[in-house]
Design a protein around this motif. Structure first.
Motif, PDB file in Angstrom:
ATOM      1  N   GLN A 361       0.840  -1.177   0.000  1.00  0.00           N
ATOM      2  CA  GLN A 361       0.000   0.000   0.000  1.00  0.00           C
ATOM      3  C   GLN A 361       0.885   1.239   0.000  1.00  0.00           C
ATOM      4  N   ILE A 362       0.565   2.216  -0.852  1.00  0.00           N
ATOM      5  CA  ILE A 362       1.406   3.403  -0.785  1.00  0.00           C
ATOM      6  C   ILE A 362       0.639   4.662  -0.421  1.00  0.00           C
ATOM      7  N   ALA A 363      -0.639   4.667  -0.574  1.00  0.00           N
ATOM      8  CA  ALA A 363      -1.389   5.820  -0.091  1.00  0.00           C
ATOM      9  C   ALA A 363      -2.705   5.246   0.431  1.00  0.00           C
ATOM     10  N   HIS A 364      -3.506   6.109   1.005  1.00  0.00           N
ATOM     11  CA  HIS A 364      -4.807   5.623   1.442  1.00  0.00           C
ATOM     12  C   HIS A 364      -5.517   4.976   0.283  1.00  0.00           C
ATOM     13  N   SER A 365      -6.119   3.833   0.535  1.00  0.00           N
ATOM     14  CA  SER A 365      -6.904   3.242  -0.543  1.00  0.00           C
ATOM     15  C   SER A 365      -8.168   2.709   0.107  1.00  0.00           C
ATOM     16  N   ASP A 366      -8.955   1.983  -0.646  1.00  0.00           N
ATOM     17  CA  ASP A 366     -10.159   1.431  -0.028  1.00  0.00           C
ATOM     18  C   ASP A 366      -9.771   0.218   0.825  1.00  0.00           C
ATOM     19  N   GLN A 367     -10.694  -0.210   1.659  1.00  0.00           N
ATOM     20  CA  GLN A 367     -10.420  -1.344   2.538  1.00  0.00           C
ATOM     21  C   GLN A 367     -10.927  -2.641   1.903  1.00  0.00           C
ATOM     22  N   LEU A 508      -2.134   8.427 -18.226  1.00  0.00           N
ATOM     23  CA  LEU A 508      -1.850   7.006 -18.055  1.00  0.00           C
ATOM     24  C   LEU A 508      -2.097   6.630 -16.599  1.00  0.00           C
ATOM     25  N   ASN A 509      -2.854   5.556 -16.408  1.00  0.00           N
ATOM     26  CA  ASN A 509      -3.040   5.045 -15.053  1.00  0.00           C
ATOM     27  C   ASN A 509      -1.914   4.057 -14.769  1.00  0.00           C
ATOM     28  N   LEU A 510      -0.944   4.526 -13.983  1.00  0.00           N
ATOM     29  CA  LEU A 510       0.249   3.702 -13.754  1.00  0.00           C
ATOM     30  C   LEU A 510      -0.059   2.440 -12.966  1.00  0.00           C
ATOM     31  N   LYS A 511      -1.071   2.533 -12.108  1.00  0.00           N
ATOM     32  CA  LYS A 511      -1.401   1.352 -11.316  1.00  0.00           C
ATOM     33  C   LYS A 511      -2.022   0.283 -12.217  1.00  0.00           C
ATOM     34  N   LYS A 512      -3.023   0.707 -12.976  1.00  0.00           N
ATOM     35  CA  LYS A 512      -3.770  -0.252 -13.787  1.00  0.00           C
ATOM     36  C   LYS A 512      -2.928  -0.811 -14.943  1.00  0.00           C
ATOM     37  N   ARG A 513      -2.163   0.076 -15.577  1.00  0.00           N
ATOM     38  CA  ARG A 513      -1.452  -0.354 -16.779  1.00  0.00           C
ATOM     39  C   ARG A 513      -0.034  -0.846 -16.491  1.00  0.00           C
ATOM     40  N   LEU A 569       5.256   6.678  -7.132  1.00  0.00           N
ATOM     41  CA  LEU A 569       5.444   7.312  -5.830  1.00  0.00           C
ATOM     42  C   LEU A 569       5.928   8.757  -5.949  1.00  0.00           C
ATOM     43  N   GLN A 570       6.835   8.975  -6.899  1.00  0.00           N
ATOM     44  CA  GLN A 570       7.323  10.339  -7.102  1.00  0.00           C
ATOM     45  C   GLN A 570       6.155  11.288  -7.381  1.00  0.00           C
ATOM     46  N   TYR A 571       5.254  10.823  -8.247  1.00  0.00           N
ATOM     47  CA  TYR A 571       4.128  11.678  -8.618  1.00  0.00           C
ATOM     48  C   TYR A 571       3.166  11.859  -7.457  1.00  0.00           C
ATOM     49  N   GLN A 572       2.985  10.789  -6.677  1.00  0.00           N
ATOM     50  CA  GLN A 572       2.100  10.935  -5.521  1.00  0.00           C
ATOM     51  C   GLN A 572       2.695  11.916  -4.519  1.00  0.00           C
ATOM     52  N   ALA A 573       4.010  11.805  -4.333  1.00  0.00           N
ATOM     53  CA  ALA A 573       4.668  12.718  -3.391  1.00  0.00           C
ATOM     54  C   ALA A 573       4.511  14.158  -3.868  1.00  0.00           C
ATOM     55  N   ILE A 576       1.091  15.404  -3.094  1.00  0.00           N
ATOM     56  CA  ILE A 576       0.958  15.716  -1.671  1.00  0.00           C
ATOM     57  C   ILE A 576       1.592  17.077  -1.381  1.00  0.00           C
ATOM     58  N   GLU A 577       2.741  17.303  -2.006  1.00  0.00           N
ATOM     59  CA  GLU A 577       3.425  18.580  -1.848  1.00  0.00           C
ATOM     60  C   GLU A 577       2.530  19.742  -2.281  1.00  0.00           C
ATOM     61  N   ASN A 578       1.750  19.508  -3.346  1.00  0.00           N
ATOM     62  CA  ASN A 578       0.876  20.562  -3.877  1.00  0.00           C
ATOM     63  C   ASN A 578      -0.507  20.548  -3.237  1.00  0.00           C
ATOM     64  N   ASP A 579      -0.625  19.804  -2.105  1.00  0.00           N
ATOM     65  CA  ASP A 579      -1.915  19.725  -1.422  1.00  0.00           C
ATOM     66  C   ASP A 579      -3.008  19.140  -2.288  1.00  0.00           C
ATOM     67  N   GLU A 580      -2.637  18.239  -3.174  1.00  0.00           N
ATOM     68  CA  GLU A 580      -3.653  17.576  -3.987  1.00  0.00           C
ATOM     69  C   GLU A 580      -3.782  16.139  -3.519  1.00  0.00           C
ATOM     70  N   GLU A 581      -4.928  15.559  -3.822  1.00  0.00           N
ATOM     71  CA  GLU A 581      -5.158  14.159  -3.485  1.00  0.00           C
ATOM     72  C   GLU A 581      -4.262  13.301  -4.391  1.00  0.00           C
ATOM     73  N   PRO A 582      -3.368  12.489  -3.821  1.00  0.00           N
ATOM     74  CA  PRO A 582      -2.529  11.664  -4.698  1.00  0.00           C
ATOM     75  C   PRO A 582      -3.365  10.623  -5.452  1.00  0.00           C
ATOM     76  N   ASN A 583      -3.058  10.419  -6.730  1.00  0.00           N
ATOM     77  CA  ASN A 583      -3.761   9.369  -7.476  1.00  0.00           C
ATOM     78  C   ASN A 583      -2.768   8.614  -8.343  1.00  0.00           C
TER      79      ASN A 583
END
Lengths: 622, 228
Positions: A361-367, A508-513, A569-573, A576-583
């Motif tokens: 897990q790298i960010a909040h996700s669903d349970q 591009l959805n990095l997780k899915k693809r 992770l770089q993009y999520q970080a 977060i830095e820009n106060d946006e929801e990481p995706n």
């Protein structure tokens, strides 16, 4: 006045192109002077198979298209990107046709000029390495170098941070031991008999187990120690220390050199080195008594993720830490539920699935969770208790940012609220009758890991999977076919994601693809080799020596996985830095040339694997 | 020039001048080398792509401020054979021209003597086709220099990317206003990148790239097809 090379815009262009920005000024000057400029008209051939090429080509403007020998699009190369280096380093014979996609201005550097720089600069050499896998491996090791240079956590050794250990024999009176602790100004004391480490007593233990209960100070210290004791070898890395502390909720670790106790390292020592510290987050979680407190702690996860990324930890290490936090919150909620509802009437185990189960897990996700109940469970007598427990935990997780699972894979769903026998039956059905729905569940529940309660309840299920999954080739083929549904793209072209039919997308959805295709393949490989570990990298490790993938291939796939995840992770970080929801979305227009290239290489490896897996599991015949 | 036998005429002129001008070191090296045959396929020729920055347009009154050039061989621009020389001129540079070429009085004081620059230039011109964008500047200033210095003008083969474009457009019934034929506008038409800097060498390289783009878009395989 002679030629002022620094005035040449061509030099400016070369100087920002990877990998040439590694070159010193003098070498860059020399390379600029050796550069030759050519022009290719749209649709004209730049290189033809079976001809000879002695140039490294860099696209200055425009774009070219590379074709495989069977006429399919291999890739597009645009401004600032290279081609032709494969043929020019391997004797000159061109293997693939290259055509100008647009009117294109090309910089050509003769290979006899380039090759000395490849020898001088290993990073330039690795950039042009013919093997994508080797390029990725180099990228990963470069990241480790950066971690050593910039990441505070990785750059320090245990020896630099640890404190001298204070050890006393087990029969010593508490009062005498505490006197020694206070004289040495130590927050803990290790209980040692001859060479054997028996346990540890910390300041906290003195408060909770001595003062709070008015214990006789003449009692032997061994009465109040925590044991057994985890230790860590002196030559371990600091991030291993952190991981052990996070995963076990401990704040002190004796440091060993061989069999000798040489010091103690504490979470406080880590804090001095890094600031943000997940060890304290976990400790706070286990101390929390109110949901609001847990909620407040969970709110720190994005900030923590950001700090971990900036410490240049690997995505595997970050995944383990972030998952441990989620796991701790989950366990604490279960403990709180039991405090509120009373002791469980029959034994149970709480399982998690998905990325948390895989420690990825790298960010909040669903349970994703489920309940495994002892076969002594009787609906009429015990149903209400466990339904209340499941609801308490699930609501709590939701409040802490682990939102309700959209697919309803939760212990609150009666379907995933079963006794051991029922679970066993379900797994049997999934393996023996692999239908589409069953396959969907398989990919979820074959990752399930027990995190709380009577974890051993689930052992018969694991034993069944270990034994029967490898034998059922139809099940495995269906699982593999299912895992091949998501394929990575071909690469990038300008600000677009390039698909294999020439289609373009702008995100591009990095997780899915990227991530999921590897996770899914690893799951099947793991099941086929009878392994019940659930982390992707571990699964791939377990397949070593099996007939479906070569060991080298496994390493390549693990590298591809690391690269895709670390870019994600770089993009999520950054979000977060820009106060946006990481995706999980990235846009090629935000990517650096190097990121594009590493992703392209990683995608290529995944694609190749998917093809060979499809053959190995006879997916076509289904 | 004899237009029926242009090559023969150029060669005759060259040999005559070679006898006439034995003491001019730089010019000698140029005149000693025969001109390429006009039937030569364009991709086998060597080109010297040239650009001058000057104080004004009138070659008889104004001065050359800088000389920049590059070389095309095998249909590739050889950056390593490019060069740039600022000339020391004994006059004030008009401010309005500084805006264009960026050569200030200070910078010019570090420049070389015009004769040295020209001698070097003649040496690299030898055996090559000259190529410029809008030939009235370079051709006129070169010939004006020769006239002043040696008392005669010299034979040369000079191609002009502007003229090549103009002829092509006329032949295909395409109009071309003055602005459209400027170097940087033409480059945009051919999908070539925009260069920020503006000096004689960058312009020479920009012209060289434009020439390559023009050639790959034409069906004019021999040198004579490109000449006016």
């Amino acid at each position: 006045m002679a030629l002022e090379i620094e005035d040449l815009e061509m030099r400016d262009f070369l100087s920002v192109c990877p990998p040439l920005r590694r070159l010193n000024d003098k070498d860059l000057d020399a390379l600029t002077l050796a550069t030759e400029v050519s022009y290719a008209r749209r649709e004209s051939k730049v290189l033809e198979p079976d001809t000879v090429n002695h140039f490294y080509y860099l696209v200055r403007s425009g774009a070219v298209e590379i074709f495989t020998p069977d006429g399919k699009i291999h890739s597009h190369v645009c401004e600032g990107e290279w081609f032709g280096y494969r043929s020019s380093t391997t004797g000159g014979k061109v293997m693939m046709e290259i055509k100008a996609l647009e009117d294109t201005l090309l910089y050509q550097i003769p290979s006899d000029v380039m090759i000395p720089y490849l020898e001088k600069y290993p990073r330039v050499s690795s950039f042009f390495n013919e093997k994508k896998a080797i390029r990725l491996r180099n990228a990963i090791s470069e990241k480790k170098d950066d971690a050593n240079r910039f990441g505070k956590l990785s750059s320090l050794s245990i020896a630099e941070l640890m404190n001298p250990a204070v050890a006393v024999p087990p029969h010593m009176a508490i009062q005498d031991a505490v006197k020694i602790m206070s004289k040495k100004n130590s927050s803990s004391v290790i209980i040692q008999q001859k060479d054997e480490l028996l346990g540890v007593v910390t300041d906290h233990d003195l408060r909770d187990r001595v003062v709070a209960v008015a214990k006789n100070l003449q009692t032997p210290i061994s009465d109040i120690m925590s044991s057994p004791l985890m230790t860590i070898p002196k030559d371990s890395r600091i991030c291993d220390v952190q991981l052990i502390m996070v995963q076990n909720n401990i704040q002190e670790l004796p440091v060993m050199e061989g069999n000798d106790l040489v010091g103690v390292i504490t979470a406080r020592d880590l804090i001095k080195a890094q600031g943000q510290n997940p060890v304290f987050l976990v400790a706070d979680i286990y101390r929390a008594t109110k949901l609001s407190k847990l909620h407040a702690i969970a709110a720190n996860v994005p900030e923590l993720l950001h700090a971990l990324v900036n410490q240049h930890l690997s995505s595997e290490e970050i995944g383990k830490i972030v998952s441990s936090i989620g796991e701790a919150i989950n366990v604490r909620l279960l403990q709180m539920a039991e405090m509120e509802l009373g002791k469980p009437p029959v034994p149970y185990a709480w399982g998690v699935a998905g990325s948390m189960a895989r420690c990825e897990q790298i960010a909040h996700s669903d349970q994703d969770n489920a309940l495994v109940l002892s076969d002594d469970f009787v609906e009429e007598e015990h149903g209400d208790y466990f339904r209340a427990l499941a609801k308490y935990v699930s609501d709590g997780l939701h409040a802490c940012g682990y939102i309700y699972c959209p697919g309803n894979v939760m212990a609150t769903n009666p379907e995933w609220f079963m006794t051991v026998s029922q679970w066993l039956q379900s797994f049997r059905t999934w393996i023996e009758q692999p239908e589409p729905k069953a396959l969907m569940y398989s990919s979820i529940f074959f990752d399930m890991r027990m995190i709380y309660g009577e974890k051993a309840l689930f052992d018969p299920v694991l034993a069944y999977v270990r034994e029967f999954a490898p034998k059922n080739s139809i099940f495995l083929s269906y699982m593999m076919a299912n895992s091949l549904q998501h394929r990575p793209p071909l690469g990038f072209f300008r600000n677009f994601v390039l698909e294999d039919h020439g289609d373009h997308h702008d995100v591009l959805n990095l997780k899915k693809r990227g991530v999921i295709p590897i996770v899914d393949m690893a799951r099947v490989c793991g099941l086929a080799s009878g392994a019940t570990v659930v982390s992707t990298k571990e699964r791939l490790k377990q397949c070593a020596g099996s007939d479906c993938i070569s060991d080298e291939g496994l390493q390549d796939l693990r590298d591809a996985y690391e690269v895709i995840n670390s870019i994600r992770l770089q993009y999520q970080a950054r979000s977060i830095e820009n106060d946006e929801e990481p995706n999980n979305y990235v846009s090629p227009k935000d990517m650096s040339g190097l990121e594009r290239r590493h992703l392209k290489d990683a995608f290529h490896i995944v694609n190749t694997f998917q093809d060979s897996m499809a053959r190995h599991y006879h997916v076509e015949s289904l | 020039m004899n237009w029926l036998f242009p090559h023969r005429s150029l060669e005759k002129q060259r040999q005559a001048l070679l006898k006439k001008a034995p003491d001019f070191v730089g010019l000698q090296s140029y005149l000693r080398t025969p001109f390429p045959v006009l039937r030569t396929p364009i991709d086998e020729l060597s080109y010297l792509v040239l650009d001058f920055e000057t104080t004004g347009l009138n070659a008889s009154t104004e001065a050359i401020l800088s000389v920049g050039y590059t070389v095309i061989e095998d249909m590739r621009v050889k950056l390593g054979k490019s060069d740039h020389h600022v000339v020391m001129v004994n006059r004030e540079i008009p401010p309005e021209s500084i805006v264009i070429h960026g050569i200030t009085d200070d910078r010019m004081q570090d420049g070389r003597h015009l004769h040295d620059v020209m001698d070097d230039l003649f040496a690299v011109m030898a055996g090559r086709i000259l190529l410029v964008h809008y030939d009235s500047v370079e051709k006129n200033f070169l010939q004006a220099y020769c006239q002043r210095q040696y008392g005669f003008t010299i034979p040369m083969i000079m191609l002009d990317t502007l003229a090549i474009e103009q002829r092509y457009r006329q032949r295909h019934g395409m109009g071309a206003g003055g602005n459209q034929l400027r170097l940087f506008n033409l480059r945009t038409d051919y999908g070539l990148p925009r260069y920020k800097a503006h000096n004689a060498m960058i312009d020479a390289i920009a012209t060289a790239e434009l020439f390559l783009a023009q050639l790959t878009n034409r069906n004019e395989p021999r040198l004579k097809d490109l000449m006016s």
